[in-house]
Design a protein around this motif. Structure first.
Motif, PDB file in Angstrom:
ATOM      1  N   GLN A  52      23.722   1.114  -3.983  1.00  0.00           N
ATOM      2  CA  GLN A  52      22.888   1.206  -5.176  1.00  0.00           C
ATOM      3  C   GLN A  52      22.006  -0.023  -5.326  1.00  0.00           C
ATOM      4  OE1 GLN A  52      24.929   1.762  -8.888  1.00  0.00           O
ATOM      5  NE2 GLN A  52      23.033   1.959 -10.043  1.00  0.00           N
ATOM      6  N   SER A  53      22.529  -1.213  -5.015  1.00  0.00           N
ATOM      7  CA  SER A  53      21.716  -2.430  -5.132  1.00  0.00           C
ATOM      8  C   SER A  53      20.568  -2.416  -4.121  1.00  0.00           C
ATOM      9  CB  SER A  53      22.583  -3.676  -4.952  1.00  0.00           C
ATOM     10  OG  SER A  53      23.171  -3.691  -3.673  1.00  0.00           O
ATOM     11  N   GLN A  54      20.837  -1.925  -2.905  1.00  0.00           N
ATOM     12  CA  GLN A  54      19.760  -1.785  -1.921  1.00  0.00           C
ATOM     13  C   GLN A  54      18.735  -0.764  -2.391  1.00  0.00           C
ATOM     14  OE1 GLN A  54      22.160  -0.821   1.538  1.00  0.00           O
ATOM     15  NE2 GLN A  54      21.463  -2.695   2.547  1.00  0.00           N
ATOM     16  N   TYR A  55      19.215   0.317  -2.996  1.00  0.00           N
ATOM     17  CA  TYR A  55      18.332   1.358  -3.519  1.00  0.00           C
ATOM     18  C   TYR A  55      17.370   0.763  -4.549  1.00  0.00           C
ATOM     19  CZ  TYR A  55      16.898   5.241  -6.519  1.00  0.00           C
ATOM     20  OH  TYR A  55      16.173   6.114  -7.272  1.00  0.00           O
ATOM     21  N   GLU A  56      17.911  -0.017  -5.475  1.00  0.00           N
ATOM     22  CA  GLU A  56      17.068  -0.628  -6.505  1.00  0.00           C
ATOM     23  C   GLU A  56      16.072  -1.614  -5.902  1.00  0.00           C
ATOM     24  OE1 GLU A  56      19.845  -2.200  -9.297  1.00  0.00           O
ATOM     25  OE2 GLU A  56      20.430  -0.213 -10.014  1.00  0.00           O
ATOM     26  N   ALA A  57      16.507  -2.372  -4.893  1.00  0.00           N
ATOM     27  CA  ALA A  57      15.603  -3.323  -4.238  1.00  0.00           C
ATOM     28  C   ALA A  57      14.470  -2.597  -3.503  1.00  0.00           C
ATOM     29  CB  ALA A  57      16.381  -4.197  -3.266  1.00  0.00           C
ATOM     30  N   VAL A  58      14.805  -1.507  -2.818  1.00  0.00           N
ATOM     31  CA  VAL A  58      13.783  -0.733  -2.103  1.00  0.00           C
ATOM     32  C   VAL A  58      12.828  -0.087  -3.089  1.00  0.00           C
ATOM     33  CG1 VAL A  58      13.409   1.277  -0.614  1.00  0.00           C
ATOM     34  CG2 VAL A  58      15.212  -0.351  -0.067  1.00  0.00           C
ATOM     35  N   LEU A  59      13.362   0.427  -4.187  1.00  0.00           N
ATOM     36  CA  LEU A  59      12.532   1.058  -5.212  1.00  0.00           C
ATOM     37  C   LEU A  59      11.554   0.050  -5.815  1.00  0.00           C
ATOM     38  CD1 LEU A  59      12.271   3.855  -6.511  1.00  0.00           C
ATOM     39  CD2 LEU A  59      13.782   3.051  -8.315  1.00  0.00           C
ATOM     40  N   GLU A  60      12.030  -1.154  -6.113  1.00  0.00           N
ATOM     41  CA  GLU A  60      11.157  -2.188  -6.661  1.00  0.00           C
ATOM     42  C   GLU A  60      10.106  -2.624  -5.652  1.00  0.00           C
ATOM     43  OE1 GLU A  60      13.713  -5.280  -8.078  1.00  0.00           O
ATOM     44  OE2 GLU A  60      14.208  -4.191  -9.918  1.00  0.00           O
ATOM     45  N   SER A  61      10.485  -2.727  -4.387  1.00  0.00           N
ATOM     46  CA  SER A  61       9.525  -3.094  -3.350  1.00  0.00           C
ATOM     47  C   SER A  61       8.445  -2.028  -3.197  1.00  0.00           C
ATOM     48  CB  SER A  61      10.254  -3.300  -2.023  1.00  0.00           C
ATOM     49  OG  SER A  61       9.332  -3.590  -1.010  1.00  0.00           O
ATOM     50  N   ASP A  62       8.844  -0.762  -3.251  1.00  0.00           N
ATOM     51  CA  ASP A  62       7.867   0.327  -3.179  1.00  0.00           C
ATOM     52  C   ASP A  62       6.925   0.292  -4.376  1.00  0.00           C
ATOM     53  OD1 ASP A  62       8.918   1.209  -0.807  1.00  0.00           O
ATOM     54  OD2 ASP A  62       9.948   2.954  -1.668  1.00  0.00           O
ATOM     55  N   GLN A  63       7.479   0.027  -5.560  1.00  0.00           N
ATOM     56  CA  GLN A  63       6.645  -0.059  -6.759  1.00  0.00           C
ATOM     57  C   GLN A  63       5.683  -1.239  -6.669  1.00  0.00           C
ATOM     58  OE1 GLN A  63       9.379  -0.364  -9.982  1.00  0.00           O
ATOM     59  NE2 GLN A  63       9.718   1.841 -10.115  1.00  0.00           N
ATOM     60  N   ARG A  64       6.172  -2.344  -6.154  1.00  0.00           N
ATOM     61  CA  ARG A  64       5.332  -3.531  -6.030  1.00  0.00           C
ATOM     62  C   ARG A  64       4.127  -3.226  -5.142  1.00  0.00           C
ATOM     63  NH1 ARG A  64       9.078  -6.788  -4.171  1.00  0.00           N
ATOM     64  NH2 ARG A  64       9.975  -6.864  -6.251  1.00  0.00           N
ATOM     65  N   SER A  65       4.369  -2.566  -4.026  1.00  0.00           N
ATOM     66  CA  SER A  65       3.259  -2.197  -3.137  1.00  0.00           C
ATOM     67  C   SER A  65       2.347  -1.173  -3.798  1.00  0.00           C
ATOM     68  CB  SER A  65       3.800  -1.627  -1.829  1.00  0.00           C
ATOM     69  OG  SER A  65       4.549  -2.593  -1.152  1.00  0.00           O
ATOM     70  N   MET A  66       2.941  -0.235  -4.529  1.00  0.00           N
ATOM     71  CA  MET A  66       2.165   0.808  -5.189  1.00  0.00           C
ATOM     72  C   MET A  66       1.213   0.219  -6.239  1.00  0.00           C
ATOM     73  SD  MET A  66       3.510   4.086  -7.377  1.00  0.00           S
ATOM     74  CE  MET A  66       3.873   3.201  -8.874  1.00  0.00           C
ATOM     75  N   PHE A  67       1.588  -0.889  -6.845  1.00  0.00           N
ATOM     76  CA  PHE A  67       0.737  -1.521  -7.846  1.00  0.00           C
ATOM     77  C   PHE A  67      -0.166  -2.603  -7.248  1.00  0.00           C
ATOM     78  CE2 PHE A  67       4.345  -0.474 -10.920  1.00  0.00           C
ATOM     79  CZ  PHE A  67       3.729   0.688 -11.344  1.00  0.00           C
ATOM     80  N   ALA A  68       0.341  -3.390  -6.302  1.00  0.00           N
ATOM     81  CA  ALA A  68      -0.413  -4.538  -5.800  1.00  0.00           C
ATOM     82  C   ALA A  68      -1.595  -4.122  -4.924  1.00  0.00           C
ATOM     83  CB  ALA A  68       0.505  -5.476  -5.023  1.00  0.00           C
ATOM     84  N   ILE A  69      -1.415  -3.133  -4.066  1.00  0.00           N
ATOM     85  CA  ILE A  69      -2.509  -2.754  -3.158  1.00  0.00           C
ATOM     86  C   ILE A  69      -3.698  -2.164  -3.928  1.00  0.00           C
ATOM     87  CG2 ILE A  69      -3.146  -1.226  -1.250  1.00  0.00           C
ATOM     88  CD1 ILE A  69      -0.294  -1.786  -0.128  1.00  0.00           C
ATOM     89  N   PRO A  70      -3.493  -1.167  -4.810  1.00  0.00           N
ATOM     90  CA  PRO A  70      -4.653  -0.705  -5.582  1.00  0.00           C
ATOM     91  C   PRO A  70      -5.222  -1.778  -6.508  1.00  0.00           C
ATOM     92  CG  PRO A  70      -2.853   0.869  -5.771  1.00  0.00           C
ATOM     93  CD  PRO A  70      -2.329  -0.336  -5.066  1.00  0.00           C
ATOM     94  N   GLY A  71      -4.357  -2.654  -7.033  1.00  0.00           N
ATOM     95  CA  GLY A  71      -4.844  -3.747  -7.870  1.00  0.00           C
ATOM     96  C   GLY A  71      -5.790  -4.650  -7.111  1.00  0.00           C
ATOM     97  N   LEU A  72      -5.428  -4.953  -5.874  1.00  0.00           N
ATOM     98  CA  LEU A  72      -6.286  -5.784  -5.032  1.00  0.00           C
ATOM     99  C   LEU A  72      -7.587  -5.054  -4.695  1.00  0.00           C
ATOM    100  CD1 LEU A  72      -6.346  -8.542  -3.727  1.00  0.00           C
ATOM    101  CD2 LEU A  72      -5.263  -7.565  -1.725  1.00  0.00           C
ATOM    102  N   LEU A  73      -7.520  -3.746  -4.491  1.00  0.00           N
ATOM    103  CA  LEU A  73      -8.741  -2.975  -4.229  1.00  0.00           C
ATOM    104  C   LEU A  73      -9.654  -2.947  -5.454  1.00  0.00           C
ATOM    105  CD1 LEU A  73      -7.305   0.002  -2.155  1.00  0.00           C
ATOM    106  CD2 LEU A  73      -8.667  -1.926  -1.335  1.00  0.00           C
ATOM    107  N   PHE A  74      -9.083  -2.874  -6.661  1.00  0.00           N
ATOM    108  CA  PHE A  74      -9.896  -2.949  -7.873  1.00  0.00           C
ATOM    109  C   PHE A  74     -10.575  -4.315  -7.992  1.00  0.00           C
ATOM    110  CE2 PHE A  74      -7.434   0.639  -9.892  1.00  0.00           C
ATOM    111  CZ  PHE A  74      -8.528   1.449 -10.150  1.00  0.00           C
ATOM    112  N   VAL A  75      -9.872  -5.382  -7.652  1.00  0.00           N
ATOM    113  CA  VAL A  75     -10.465  -6.720  -7.698  1.00  0.00           C
ATOM    114  C   VAL A  75     -11.588  -6.826  -6.668  1.00  0.00           C
ATOM    115  CG1 VAL A  75     -10.005  -9.182  -7.314  1.00  0.00           C
ATOM    116  CG2 VAL A  75      -8.414  -7.811  -8.648  1.00  0.00           C
ATOM    117  N   GLY A  76     -11.382  -6.242  -5.486  1.00  0.00           N
ATOM    118  CA  GLY A  76     -12.444  -6.219  -4.477  1.00  0.00           C
ATOM    119  C   GLY A  76     -13.660  -5.445  -4.957  1.00  0.00           C
TER     120      GLY A  76
END
Length: 179
Positions: A132-156
């Motif tokens: 479960q702890s790995q699940y939560e870590a993977v979920l947070e990492s996926d969310q981080r990428s889901m928000f950071a990549i489009p955020g960076l594209l908006f800044v570009g």
């Protein structure tokens, strides 16, 4: 600088900032309240493509090279330069740290009360059971990428629009912009 350029750049910057803040919030303990919503990613995509594509079309219509774009960026106010540079560096840092911390696991899901993730390790690709702890870590990492990549594209996109506006203003002759 025309009002449409300011509006376009402002919207792109605001959306990029919001997504980068959400990406940063994934490092806090607990999960984000919007983590289970299925509507968020389609909304991001629907907003990203028209803003990003129109920003790059505006940039290409100026027919400026990279050096001219950099000089136009340098002509922007120091607050705008600092804001865009800070957002871009924060976005890149979040993506790099997130990818470095990733342990080849992604797409976490729950099936029958058990936790699974896709293991992307070379020569061992497949779905593996995780804690479960790995699940939560993977979920947070996926969310981080889901928000950071489009955020960076908006800044570009904001960079492209605002520098295009400066080049356009310079091409039309010196006209002081309104405050």
């Amino acid at each position: 600088m025309g009002w449409t350029f300011k509006l376009h750049g402002g919207i792109a910057t605001a959306l990029g900032t919001a997504l980068l803040v959400l990406a940063a919030l994934t490092w806090l303990p607990g999960s984000l309240p919007i983590s289970g919503s299925r509507w968020l990613m389609p909304v991001i995509v629907v907003l990203l493509f028209p803003i990003f594509i129109s920003a790059w079309v505006r940039m290409f219509l100026t027919r400026a090279d990279r050096h001219s774009m950099w000089l136009a960026f340098r002509c922007l106010s120091s607050k705008v330069q600092l804001g865009l540079a800070t957002l871009a560096m924060a976005g890149v840092a979040m993506i790099i740290v997130s990818m470095a911390a990733e342990r080849n696991l992604q797409s976490a899901e729950v099936k029958d009360g058990r936790y699974f993730a896709l293991d992307t390790t070379p020569h061992a690709r497949g779905t593996v059971e995780i804690t479960q702890s790995q699940y939560e870590a993977v979920l947070e990492s996926d969310q981080r990428s889901m928000f950071a990549i489009p955020g960076l594209l908006f800044v570009g996109a904001a960079y492209a629009v605002l520098t295009s506006a400066e080049i356009r203003r310079a091409d039309r002759g010196f006209v002081p912009s309104r405050p």
